[in-house]
Design a protein around this motif. Sequence first.
Motif, short mmCIF file in Angstrom:
data_model
loop_
_atom_site.label_atom_id
_atom_site.label_comp_id
_atom_site.label_asym_id
_atom_site.label_seq_id
_atom_site.Cartn_x
_atom_site.Cartn_y
_atom_site.Cartn_z
N PHE A 248 0.85 -1.18 0.00
CA PHE A 248 0.00 0.00 0.00
C PHE A 248 0.89 1.24 0.00
N ALA A 249 0.58 2.16 -0.88
CA ALA A 249 1.44 3.33 -1.08
C ALA A 249 1.53 4.20 0.16
N VAL A 250 0.50 4.17 0.98
CA VAL A 250 0.47 4.98 2.19
C VAL A 250 0.48 4.06 3.41
N GLY A 251 1.54 4.12 4.18
CA GLY A 251 1.62 3.33 5.40
C GLY A 251 2.65 2.24 5.30
N ARG A 252 2.32 1.14 4.59
CA ARG A 252 3.24 0.01 4.54
C ARG A 252 4.53 0.36 3.80
N THR A 253 4.43 1.13 2.71
CA THR A 253 5.65 1.47 1.97
C THR A 253 6.62 2.25 2.84
N GLN A 254 6.11 3.22 3.61
CA GLN A 254 6.98 4.02 4.45
C GLN A 254 7.58 3.18 5.58
N MET A 285 2.49 7.36 -6.59
CA MET A 285 1.72 7.74 -5.41
C MET A 285 2.53 7.51 -4.14
N ALA A 286 3.26 6.38 -4.06
CA ALA A 286 4.08 6.11 -2.89
C ALA A 286 5.19 7.15 -2.75
#
Length: 562
Positions: A248-254, A285-286
Amino acid sequence: MKIKFCGAAEGVTGSCHLLATDSHKILLDCGQYQGGKAQDEMNFMPFPFAVNDIEAVVLSHAHIDHCGRLPLLVKRGYEGPIYTTKATADLLEVMLKDSAYIHEKEAEWKNKKADRLGRKHVEPLYTIEDAEDALKLVKPVLYNQMVEINEEMRVVFNDAGHILGSAIVEVWAKEGDGESKIVFSGDLGMTDRPILHDPTFIKKADYVIMEATYGSRNHPENSGSISKLLDIVLETTKRGGTVIIPSFAVGRTQELIYEFNKFFREDGEIRKKLENILIYVDSPMANMATEVFRNNAQDFDDETKEFILRGDNPLDFPNLRFTRSTQDSMALNGNHTPKVIISASGMCEAGRIRHHLKHGLWDSRNSIVFVGYQAEGTLGRRLVEGAEEVSIMGETIKVQAQIHNLEGFSGHADQNGLLNWVGGFRQAPKKIFIVHGEIESKKIFADLVRQKFDYDVQVVESISEFELEKDKVQQLSSENEIPLADKEEVADLRLQLNEIKKDLDTILNNVDNAMTSDISARKANDINNYTQELKHIALNLGASVALEDRSECEELYDGAQH
């Protein structure tokens, strides 16, 4: 006062809840359904409320299953404010425009296919312009700030620890001579996770709307998943393969960037083994979401803030690469150097990850690593459950790469985390409504809450409305999100339908070449017989399955007839 559950009732997507007094109506979330085609079609259905009656939207966080239909709400006439946290507001700029772009491209692709088949054009669910109109209505607020929505309703956002800006929402609603407090959990995060604070415990509530994504099971220890990820990377690259991580581009990627940062900063043998391995984040997006994270350090936990104060950037390291263009992304699949590719979407339903899977699933040297929840009906779910072959962009791919599912990275609280949170109330709520979970997960969790705390729990199983009276809760209506016949039979029929569709797509993709070449009469007869069989099965399926699936069968019939 009434609560109507308008989404995330039978599954984990489409979060949307209507809270109404005699004089006012507000929405908690307005999310998009995600999964298979039946879920996608549900996004186009009318909202189960009058859009013009809604005077405010209160948004828990920026994941598409919670915010993804906001542009559609605006497209259909909504003009009121959208209250959310500052970090969520920043992420919405990225998420909604990206979602709109995907919808526009999907409609463009469908219309090209429609031109070949002589069908009518379709419209995207919403456009980038619709997304921009929705963003104009966003009103950012701070955690713990009291916001008066109207003379009867006020809200406070509390940190949910799920993704940056995610919130548990407290709503105070007056009606007559009384006031009730409704707590909406949004999506709850895990405790002791990097970057974000732990979920806030709420001490008092009259009514609770609570998620139960992982209500039936616990995650492995996150430290174990981190160690396993390192092992997978080292083993895969040693044999000459690539590690592909749908994220997921928001949350897991970071979080993944944060963990890889720590790997590369360690002294000794591990750092030496990793020094020639590049980590690519291949998702526009990520990339933008990571910038939003960097610009909202005020919401980071103390450990991450200390990291920054020491002069280190927790979301950067020398071997990290962000792809910028489509050409850069395509080049990764032609580059056979061992590496790690982190790409969206996390459930493999759209985006660049599908191209990487198409080029990587067949190679036994590669590893596919899942780090988040995979909803029913998604490509990610099929891979996690052991599919031997899958269809990606009209091509059947044999699955020979190693598949790993590291649930310890999940951003959702597991069963123990959910129980700990609900145990934070100092007195029993009058009613707890369980939403946002598969039916079995919600029922298992509800039973545990009853046994452990003796709370009054309602499992929400369909779009339904409840009246909250002083001493009781009365259910007023109920209707399925997806009208279903016998569920086991429909599940089998859907599997058949998916297989038939793959075969038909192959025929349609090649029919022009076939018909313009010098084919034999026997070959033409085989094609005719096969399409007649498809028509027959499609009609039988259409007579047997739910309404949303029937439209799918009719499309299949039309294609076979053509």
